[in-house]
Design an enzyme around this catalytic site. Structure first.
Site, PDB file in Angstrom:
ATOM      1  N   LYS A 147      16.256 -48.602 -18.998  1.00  0.00           N
ATOM      2  CA  LYS A 147      16.652 -49.868 -18.824  1.00  0.00           C
ATOM      3  C   LYS A 147      17.594 -50.366 -19.858  1.00  0.00           C
ATOM      4  O   LYS A 147      17.328 -50.075 -20.877  1.00  0.00           O
ATOM      5  CB  LYS A 147      15.520 -51.098 -18.635  1.00  0.00           C
ATOM      6  CG  LYS A 147      14.688 -50.683 -17.497  1.00  0.00           C
ATOM      7  CD  LYS A 147      13.430 -51.445 -17.448  1.00  0.00           C
ATOM      8  CE  LYS A 147      13.513 -52.973 -17.230  1.00  0.00           C
ATOM      9  NZ  LYS A 147      12.385 -53.625 -17.120  1.00  0.00           N
TER      10      LYS A 147
HETATM   11  O1  G3P Z   1       9.864 -56.466 -16.062  1.00  0.00           O
HETATM   12  C1  G3P Z   1      10.376 -58.034 -16.135  1.00  0.00           C
HETATM   13  C2  G3P Z   1      10.558 -58.812 -15.243  1.00  0.00           C
HETATM   14  O2  G3P Z   1       9.452 -58.467 -14.203  1.00  0.00           O
HETATM   15  C3  G3P Z   1      10.697 -60.085 -15.647  1.00  0.00           C
HETATM   16  O3  G3P Z   1       9.761 -60.749 -15.217  1.00  0.00           O
HETATM   17  O4  G3P Z   1       8.044 -62.634 -14.844  1.00  0.00           O
HETATM   18  O5  G3P Z   1       9.244 -62.512 -16.926  1.00  0.00           O
HETATM   19  O6  G3P Z   1      10.278 -63.246 -14.918  1.00  0.00           O
HETATM   20  P1  G3P Z   1       9.120 -62.407 -15.470  1.00  0.00           P
END
Ligand code: G3P
Length: 212
Positions: A84
């Protein structure tokens, strides 16, 4: 279509490994920091718990650092690695350099223009943060983000993957819009399974049914 686990917790990877319908694991630096083990040990254990891809996010910010870090990740994860990469100028450059040998995913993509560049750089995945986009982008932009990213990638071998998905409802919205890959936290994966009417039907069959 593939459902992935968004987590770096070994116990969660173990749980989904028994289910057989979760196709891989995505991590990020914040998730790895909270795993309780070193990133190297965590990645090795995650890889042993899925036959599918394990996504590792580069933390270096400059091109040389990114290329070196991707090499270290490849030593740990081998063919399971998907790197990534943040969509910075150096990140796109790194993707263009790495993508012939290592699967790359441009992550935290918030515009179709970034998706276009990711595809041109040879990325295998473009990762959008769906819930964050819905809550943080201007309404018109967030409404069009998924469709416009799919249009930007159409006819190419770069797939759209949605992360930051907070509920089964959001997962279905994404599938309805045509997104092929979803990475979900354990709680959302678990919440996809039950329905009270399915439970009721199962109880009825158990009470009145016969089988071999
Ligand atoms: O893997 C990262 C992504 O799922 C971000 O999620 O919950 O930080 O917006 P969040």
């Amino acid at each position: 279509m593939s459902l992935l686990l968004d987590s770096a917790r070994i116990s969660e990877a173990e749980t989904v490994s028994h289910w057989g319908w979760v196709g891989g694991i995505t991590t990020n630096p914040a998730l790895l920091a909270g795993s309780g083990l070193s990133p190297t040990e965590t990645l090795a254990r995650l890889a042993s718990l899925t036959p599918g891809p394990v996504f590792y996010q580069l933390t270096a910010r400059d091109l040389e650092g990114m290329l070196e870090e991707a090499g270290r990740a490849a030593k740990i994860l081998g063919d399971q690695l998907v790197v990534k990469i943040m969509p910075t100028p150096a990140g796109f450059q790194a993707a263009a350099r790495l993508s012939e040998k290592i699967s790359c995913a441009l992550t935290a993509v918030f515009s179709p223009a970034q998706a276009l560049v990711a595809q041109a750089a040879g990325a295998r995945f473009v990762i959008i943060y769906y819930h964050r986009a819905r809550t943080l982008l201007p309404e018109a932009e967030s409404r069009q983000l998924v469709g416009d990213c799919l249009a930007a990638l159409s006819g190419s071998e770069t797939h759209l993957l949605a992360a930051s998905v907070k509920s089964p409802h959001e997962a279905i919205e994404l599938r309805r819009a045509g997104v092929e890959y979803l990475t979900l936290p354990l709680s959302v994966l678990e919440a996809l399974v039950p329905h009270p009417l399915s439970e009721q039907a199962a109880q009825e069959f158990q009470k009145h049914g016969a089988g071999i």
